[in-house]
Design an enzyme around this catalytic site. Structure first.
Site, PDB file in Angstrom:
ATOM      1  N   ASP A 171      44.490 -79.678  36.822  1.00 38.60           N
ATOM      2  CA  ASP A 171      43.689 -80.676  36.102  1.00 38.60           C
ATOM      3  C   ASP A 171      42.291 -80.807  36.701  1.00 38.60           C
ATOM      4  O   ASP A 171      41.303 -80.989  35.972  1.00 38.60           O
ATOM      5  CB  ASP A 171      44.394 -82.034  36.132  1.00 38.60           C
ATOM      6  CG  ASP A 171      45.679 -82.041  35.318  1.00 38.60           C
ATOM      7  OD1 ASP A 171      45.862 -81.124  34.500  1.00 38.60           O
ATOM      8  OD2 ASP A 171      46.490 -82.962  35.520  1.00 38.60           O
TER       9      ASP A 171
ATOM     10  N   LEU B 298      63.621 -62.434   5.613  1.00 39.94           N
ATOM     11  CA  LEU B 298      64.753 -61.590   5.976  1.00 39.94           C
ATOM     12  C   LEU B 298      65.946 -61.875   5.077  1.00 39.94           C
ATOM     13  O   LEU B 298      66.167 -63.030   4.676  1.00 39.94           O
ATOM     14  CB  LEU B 298      65.167 -61.845   7.432  1.00 39.94           C
ATOM     15  CG  LEU B 298      64.175 -61.471   8.529  1.00 39.94           C
ATOM     16  CD1 LEU B 298      64.739 -61.867   9.893  1.00 39.94           C
ATOM     17  CD2 LEU B 298      63.858 -59.994   8.500  1.00 39.94           C
TER      18      LEU B 298
ATOM     19  N   LYS C 161      66.703 -66.591  16.311  1.00 43.31           N
ATOM     20  CA  LYS C 161      65.957 -66.899  15.088  1.00 43.31           C
ATOM     21  C   LYS C 161      65.409 -68.318  15.245  1.00 43.31           C
ATOM     22  O   LYS C 161      66.141 -69.298  15.127  1.00 43.31           O
ATOM     23  CB  LYS C 161      66.864 -66.808  13.860  1.00 43.31           C
ATOM     24  CG  LYS C 161      66.115 -67.021  12.538  1.00 43.31           C
ATOM     25  CD  LYS C 161      67.045 -66.875  11.342  1.00 43.31           C
ATOM     26  CE  LYS C 161      66.275 -67.030  10.041  1.00 43.31           C
ATOM     27  NZ  LYS C 161      65.667 -68.381   9.914  1.00 43.31           N
TER      28      LYS C 161
ATOM     29  N   ARG D 259      52.640 -68.368   7.265  1.00 44.75           N
ATOM     30  CA  ARG D 259      53.245 -67.282   6.497  1.00 44.75           C
ATOM     31  C   ARG D 259      52.939 -67.417   5.007  1.00 44.75           C
ATOM     32  O   ARG D 259      52.687 -66.432   4.317  1.00 44.75           O
ATOM     33  CB  ARG D 259      54.759 -67.263   6.728  1.00 44.75           C
ATOM     34  CG  ARG D 259      55.441 -66.164   5.918  1.00 44.75           C
ATOM     35  CD  ARG D 259      56.947 -66.144   6.101  1.00 44.75           C
ATOM     36  NE  ARG D 259      57.521 -65.169   5.191  1.00 44.75           N
ATOM     37  CZ  ARG D 259      57.856 -65.417   3.924  1.00 44.75           C
ATOM     38  NH1 ARG D 259      57.686 -66.640   3.443  1.00 44.75           N
ATOM     39  NH2 ARG D 259      58.349 -64.481   3.153  1.00 44.75           N
TER      40      ARG D 259
ATOM     41  N   LYS E  50      72.982 -66.107  10.466  1.00 49.42           N
ATOM     42  CA  LYS E  50      72.739 -67.542  10.599  1.00 49.42           C
ATOM     43  C   LYS E  50      73.868 -68.260  11.326  1.00 49.42           C
ATOM     44  O   LYS E  50      75.034 -67.870  11.245  1.00 49.42           O
ATOM     45  CB  LYS E  50      72.570 -68.163   9.205  1.00 49.42           C
ATOM     46  CG  LYS E  50      71.369 -67.635   8.433  1.00 49.42           C
ATOM     47  CD  LYS E  50      70.103 -68.367   8.822  1.00 49.42           C
ATOM     48  CE  LYS E  50      70.091 -69.767   8.229  1.00 49.42           C
ATOM     49  NZ  LYS E  50      68.828 -70.484   8.502  1.00 49.42           N
TER      50      LYS E  50
ATOM     51  N   CYS F 248      67.313-113.858   6.134  1.00 46.52           N
ATOM     52  CA  CYS F 248      66.773-115.185   5.844  1.00 46.52           C
ATOM     53  C   CYS F 248      66.721-115.501   4.355  1.00 46.52           C
ATOM     54  O   CYS F 248      66.302-116.600   3.964  1.00 46.52           O
ATOM     55  CB  CYS F 248      65.378-115.332   6.442  1.00 46.52           C
ATOM     56  SG  CYS F 248      64.129-114.285   5.650  1.00 46.52           S
TER      57      CYS F 248
ATOM     58  N   CYS G 164      60.397-107.942   4.512  1.00 43.10           N
ATOM     59  CA  CYS G 164      60.646-109.376   4.447  1.00 43.10           C
ATOM     60  C   CYS G 164      59.357-110.082   4.835  1.00 43.10           C
ATOM     61  O   CYS G 164      58.817-109.842   5.921  1.00 43.10           O
ATOM     62  CB  CYS G 164      61.766-109.777   5.407  1.00 43.10           C
ATOM     63  SG  CYS G 164      61.889-111.572   5.641  1.00 43.10           S
TER      64      CYS G 164
END
Length: 689
Positions: free
Chosen positions: A63, A108, A140, A161, A336, A429, A442
């Site tokens: 830093d 894909l 993936k 993309r 998947k 209420c 409310c």
């Protein structure tokens, strides 16, 4: 990368000395030379931290180097586009332009069934006319795909993309991501277009969501939405403030050859491009299936979201022979994971009342395990979402959990006609609810028991009155015991009352009473914050206190007077005025003022800073921004939240906002580093101890 690959003859690489001589004492030539060394060293340290995960210096040292480079570039007008300091974000745009990709970014073919993966393998081997093939297996990523282009090793542009042929130009947004190098390292190609996945790390996502909730903003549903929503921000400085990262995993175009896809995992890091360490080359499709199952078992250990594995034919020449369809390559397949989704039954729908009166419907469910966590409740967000889903009590619903936030109901699997009717009155209420777009509120304010209890919690919280020993559980206990109904009741509590409660002793009771006594004469700004006025945080409360001086003046101000306060626009002014005009709120405040005497906002430390206005951006090391602002005001100065023509100094800490810096340039406002700010205070006789 070992130490021998570090830049040579650069004093800021190994054990750098961060005791710099004053910027003002440098010649422009010396400043340019030092800035060049700092840029080189910071790029090296970025590489060690983001790509190699093996830093050689600590965060505070880094830093200090970064702050020095910023100071040099600012003082001598040395900013260059590829400098690490340019990650703070560029100029906001009106809309994202559309750009053509250098090569198609195809999707894909995918499936969650092992037989479909084996069929993919059969087609590959049949198409190549051979039985033995090797595959590269990779995670993936569940983020947002981007194309990043380098020319002569220098970052040129980035695009989403999109439709695979064209995408949104997000060059300035991606530039702010720390793990995207502005300049490649080593013997890099003259031309390189790579595919990467922008994501938000899980831990950073949770922290960012917590901050959003604390600011009264809606949390992101999951890390993917957070990454996608952030990258499409029109203001790059907003992107710079959010914790995005990137993995690179593909070559779209290059002036060098790759014989195998797996080569990029060796060559990308040498060029400064970050890759995941989970990739593996396997000898056949059965090993690829095993890889997927193993990664699924380790999914929750990763600090990034994945939703499957990508299986790619490793031989790039063979990939060329197989070619692609219009949509997807024939040489890669996504296997998947099963979705983090389960079915269960909605047993009830309740409406929660928030501190500001917002009503949020929540579905109570038959407990079900989703992604390794037992879920018994899920958010329905707002009345419009209930109508969209068509959900009602008794329906069987699909539940998804992503990023460990409260789960969502994604669809009704089996239900009847119609949907749950959102109540017309507040369940706490019975006040008639009000709508603001899709949201319901409310309007009763402190007259609503649910809002009142949360108002008490907020009043006692650290950001408000900071009453130690009175957290959420304690407030609930006091309310349930009938000891506290509103804020004023806190000041009628006795040691005897408290000590009689379960879990309390004489000492803890005495401590809480002492804490409460210490808040009977709070600074006006703290009192305004503690009231929990909608749209008013601590910064706005300080500005109101400075502008009006007394609580009564704030309370009785009209909207025109309120809008004259810096950063108080029409929406905030209306919220403040409505809050004080509400009869229920007025009654609670009147009673509270019988016990609490907010002190007028006057300078108590002297007038050393009288006539000077300070604005702060970024985080400070020596004190919090709130402490710095209070210090300025205590000595007669003004601390506002935005830069204007009346601002004298912009104090710039770590990770500053670009907009305030741009405004400072526009209004010719002098920027001060934290050390310069301290020096200015000492020069004017302010004791900061």
């Amino acid at each position: 990368m070992d130490a021998s690959e570090a830049p040579t003859d650069n004093p800021y690489v190994t054990d750098p000395d961060t005791e710099f001589e004053a910027v003002e004492s440098l010649t422009e030539t010396a400043a340019r030379e030092q800035a060049a060394l700092l840029r080189e060293a910071i790029r090296y340290h970025d590489h060690r931290y983001y790509v190699r995960a093996d830093p050689v210096i600590g965060d505070r040292t880094y830093d200090a180097l970064f702050a020095r480079l910023e100071a040099l570039e600012s003082a001598f007008d040395l900013e260059v586009e590829t400098s690490p300091t340019q990650r703070v974000g560029g100029v906001p745009v009106d809309e994202l332009a559309t750009v053509d990709h250098v090569a198609p970014m195809r999707s894909l073919d995918q499936s969650g069934e092992a037989d479909d993966v084996r069929e993919f393998d059969r087609r590959v081997r049949e198409g190549l006319g051979r039985e033995e093939v090797t595959y590269l297996c990779e995670p993936k990523f569940d983020g947002l795909s981007v194309e990043v282009v380098y020319e002569d090793g220098v970052y040129q542009r980035a695009a989403t993309r999109g439709d695979g042929q064209q995408g949104d130009d997000v060059t300035e947004q991606v530039r702010t991501i720390p793990s995207v190098p502005q300049r490649l390292r080593g013997d890099c190609p003259d031309t390189l277009a790579v595919r990467g996945e922008v994501y938000m790390p899980r831990e950073a996502f949770q922290e960012h969501n917590r901050e959003r909730v604390e600011r009264g903003e809606d949390p992101f549903a999951n890390p993917r939405n957070a990454a996608a929503g952030t990258l499409r921000q029109l203001d790059p400085s907003v992107v710079a403030e959010r914790p995005l990262a990137v993995f690179f995993f593909g070559v779209l175009d290059a002036s060098v050859d790759f014989e195998a896809h797996s080569e990029l995992y060796d060559r990308f890091p040498d060029w400064g491009l970050r890759v995941a360490d989970q990739a593996e080359v396997v000898d056949d499709i059965e090993a690829a299936l095993d890889y997927r199952d193993d990664l699924l078992a380790r999914r929750e250990e990763l600090d990034y979201e994945i939703d499957g594995t990508v299986i790619t034919l490793n031989d790039r020449a063979a990939c060329e022979r197989l070619g692609s369809t219009a949509r997807a390559p024939r040489w890669a397949f996504a296997y998947k994971f099963p979705a983090r989704s389960e079915r269960t039954t909605v047993r009830d729908i309740v409406v929660q009342v928030g501190r500001t009166g917002r009503l949020t419907p929540v579905a109570l469910l038959d407990p079900v395990e989703v992604g390794g966590v037992t879920v018994s409740r899920a958010s329905l967000h707002n009345p419009d979402e209930i109508a969209r889903l068509g959900v009602s009590v008794g329906d069987e619903v699909a539940i998804e959990r992503a990023g460990d936030v409260i789960p969502d109901v994604t669809e009704v699997v089996d239900g009847g006609e119609g949907h749950y009717e959102f109540p017309a009155a507040c369940p706490a209420c019975e006040s008639e609810i009000e709508r603001d777009g899709p949201l319901a509120f409310c309007p009763a304010g402190l007259g609503c028991p649910a809002q009142r209890e949360q108002a008490i919690e907020y009043y006692a919280s650290r950001e408000a009155m900071d009453i130690e020993g009175l957290g959420e559980a304690g407030v609930t206990q006091l309310v349930d015991a009938g000891l506290v109904e509103d804020l004023a009741d806190l000041y009628e509590l006795t040691v005897t009352d408290l000590a009689a409660l379960e879990g309390w002793g004489e000492t803890s009771a005495e401590n809480l009473v002492t804490e409460l006594e210490a808040t009977r004469q709070p600074p006006l700004a703290d009192f305004l914050t503690a009231l929990g006025i909608p749209e008013v945080g601590s910064a706005t409360a300080r500005e109101l206190a400075t502008a009006f001086g007394t609580f009564e003046a704030v309370r009785t101000a009209d909207e025109t007077e309120l809008e004259a306060v810096p950063d108080v626009g029409p929406t905030v002014a209306t919220a403040i005025r409505d809050f004080f005009l509400a009869e229920e709120n007025a009654a609670v405040i009147d009673r509270l003022l019988e016990y609490v005497d907010p002190q007028p906002a006057t300078a108590t430390g002297g007038d050393e800073l009288a006539g000077s206005t300070f604005v702060f951006t970024g985080s400070l090391d020596g004190f919090t921004r709130s402490e710095a602002q209070e210090l300025v005001e205590r000595h007669g100065g003004s601390a506002t939240s935005s830069v204007s023509g009346n601002t004298d100094f912009l104090v710039v800490g770590d990770d500053p906002g670009q907009r305030k810096r741009d405004d400072a340039d526009e209004h010719d406002v002098e920027p001060l580093s934290e050390s310069a700010f301290v020096a200015e205070l000492e020069r004017r006789g302010v004791d900061i101890e």
